[in-house]
Design an enzyme around this catalytic site. Structure first.
Site, PDB file in Angstrom:
ATOM      1  N   HIS A   1     -67.636  36.280 -31.132  1.00  0.00           N
ATOM      2  CA  HIS A   1     -68.906  35.959 -30.480  1.00  0.00           C
ATOM      3  C   HIS A   1     -68.985  34.458 -30.191  1.00  0.00           C
ATOM      4  CE1 HIS A   1     -70.677  39.926 -30.912  1.00  0.00           C
ATOM      5  NE2 HIS A   1     -70.242  39.959 -32.164  1.00  0.00           N
TER       6      HIS A   1
ATOM      7  N   ALA B   1     -67.483  34.117 -41.180  1.00  0.00           N
ATOM      8  CA  ALA B   1     -67.327  35.124 -40.121  1.00  0.00           C
ATOM      9  C   ALA B   1     -66.143  34.808 -39.223  1.00  0.00           C
ATOM     10  CB  ALA B   1     -68.610  35.228 -39.302  1.00  0.00           C
TER      11      ALA B   1
ATOM     12  N   GLY C   1     -62.702  37.078 -37.535  1.00  0.00           N
ATOM     13  CA  GLY C   1     -62.647  37.238 -36.091  1.00  0.00           C
ATOM     14  C   GLY C   1     -63.991  37.564 -35.474  1.00  0.00           C
ATOM     15  N   LYS C   2     -65.061  37.475 -36.271  1.00  0.00           N
ATOM     16  CA  LYS C   2     -66.389  37.830 -35.760  1.00  0.00           C
ATOM     17  C   LYS C   2     -66.972  36.744 -34.865  1.00  0.00           C
ATOM     18  CE  LYS C   2     -67.454  40.627 -39.868  1.00  0.00           C
ATOM     19  NZ  LYS C   2     -68.299  40.748 -41.077  1.00  0.00           N
ATOM     20  N   VAL C   3     -66.594  35.500 -35.121  1.00  0.00           N
ATOM     21  CA  VAL C   3     -67.102  34.358 -34.351  1.00  0.00           C
ATOM     22  C   VAL C   3     -65.920  33.553 -33.834  1.00  0.00           C
ATOM     23  CG1 VAL C   3     -68.466  32.225 -34.455  1.00  0.00           C
ATOM     24  CG2 VAL C   3     -69.232  34.244 -35.714  1.00  0.00           C
TER      25      VAL C   3
END
Length: 394
Positions: free
Chosen positions: A302, A326, A330-332
């Site tokens: 993101h 995060a 790999g979320k951000v």
């Protein structure tokens, strides 16, 4: 003597008076650390706007983080090419935050898709079907409240019959023919929202229901744990009676991932606005690991991360996990960490402030109406997934 020469002499004298350890570390980077705006606000008069208070008076500690959150949201996240997902946890709708804050965000095009606890959607419905919740005190005798048939959510009080009536409303609707199928929670809430909207209209109640507003605006609303709420409990009762309503939670996983992937593949950005933590926070963030880790599609995370929470990061729980943590999942996107803000404030304080600031600072955006594009977006996700599998085989 010229002013610049006097300034040089003053600096040399200041360095000469420094302790030896400070002289050794004295370097030109000092200016960088002291480049922030000077803290010297004007006296308040009582005539200031909320936007002025945020920009000019929220100068340090969590007020400064809340200011950063407001400015991130209004100045960058609300750009036309950003798709914004919002997660909602905690009892926000019983406290009136659905009416005061979330509905205006949806109508202004400031929220494109939502992940909520089922409880928030259930309690949201009370208002639209004519029931009332009341301000009270958290210091009542709960044993007496139980005998009187009064429910308490901290300092909110309402009649037990509100639950029974709302349960009956949902059961009657879910027994209708259009619900006798398997569907994801976005479709479930869209169909429920249609009937809630009709009830609002019949009772001449305006702007009270999040789920009805999302229906009108084409905003998909997901629940990460559909069995963990009174809506899920009533669907379970209907199932015991022989009806065929079923929830496909796997479809939700792929639909939400498809929304995020589409935001990136169409040249835009993906933003998350997280109110609280819990399962909705994880569900809105896991879209990127689903894309990258599980489906093997090349992606980076993101772009914008805004969270309001009262949870500590050191307990290891997801609710308090930081955007830096995060990144490791790999979320951000690691390159976008400067565009990540965590404000440690009660959501019931922060959300109305964020909403008011954004509505004052930014123009409404055209509705993306993502609900109506779900099939197309999942199809595009499937195509990329097949390509990624093919590349791995080669």
């Amino acid at each position: 003597m010229a002013r610049t020469e006097r300034h040089k002499i003053h600096n040399r004298e200041a360095v000469a008076e420094m302790p030896e350890w400070m002289k050794e570390k004295h370097c030109p980077h000092k200016k960088k650390y002291m480049s922030g705006k000077r803290i010297q606000p004007k006296n308040l008069t009582g005539k200031e706007t909320l936007s002025y208070i945020i920009d000019e008076v929220f100068l340090a500690y969590n007020s400064a983080r809340l200011k950063e959150a407001c400015q991130l949201f209004a100045d960058r996240m609300l750009a036309a090419d950003v798709t914004i997902g919002m997660s909602i946890s905690g009892a926000l709708t019983p406290a009136g935050l659905g009416c005061s804050s979330i509905i205006p965000l949806i109508k202004a095009g400031f929220v494109d898709w939502i992940v909520s606890t089922g409880a928030n959607l259930y309690h949201d419905t009370h208002f639209a079907i004519g029931h009332s919740l009341h301000r009270g005190t958290p210091f009542n005798d709960d044993t007496k409240l139980r005998k009187e048939g009064i429910i308490r959510i901290y300092d909110i009080l309402f009649d037990y019959d509100v639950l029974l009536s709302t349960d009956k409303f949902f059961r009657n609707v879910i027994r209708l023919p259009e619900f006798q199928k398997e569907m994801g929670t976005a479709e479930l809430h869209y169909r429920l929202g249609k009937y809630v909207a009709e009830r609002e209209k019949a009772l001449k109640i305006k702007h009270s229901s999040l789920i009805a507003t999302a229906f009108r605006c084409g905003v998909p609303v997901y629940t990460s744990s559909p069995g963990d709420s009174s809506i899920g409990m009533n669907i379970a009762e209907v199932a015991l009676s022989g009806f065929r309503t079923r929830i496909d939670v796997l479809l939700d996983v792929n639909e939400t991932a498809a929304i995020v992937l589409d935001a990136k593949r169409t040249g835009g950005k993906s933003a998350v606005m997280i109110m609280g933590g819990g399962s909705p926070k994880n569900f809105i963030l896991q879209t990127e690991p689903q894309i990258q880790e599980v489906l093997g599609i090349d992606e980076k995370g993101h772009d914008y991360y805004l969270q309001v929470t009262d949870a500590r990061p050191d307990t290891g729980g997801l609710s308090g996990a930081t955007p830096g943590e995060a990144v490791t999942w790999g979320k951000v996107d690691p390159k976008r960490l400067p565009d990540a803000v965590v404000s440690y404030v009660d959501s019931t304080i922060a959300l109305p402030i964020l909403t008011s600031y954004a509505l004052h600072q930014a123009r409404p955006r055209p509705l993306k109406r993502l609900y109506e594009r779900r099939g197309e977006l999942v199809h595009n996700l499937q195509k990329e997934y097949r390509k990624s599998k093919l590349r791995k085989k080669q």
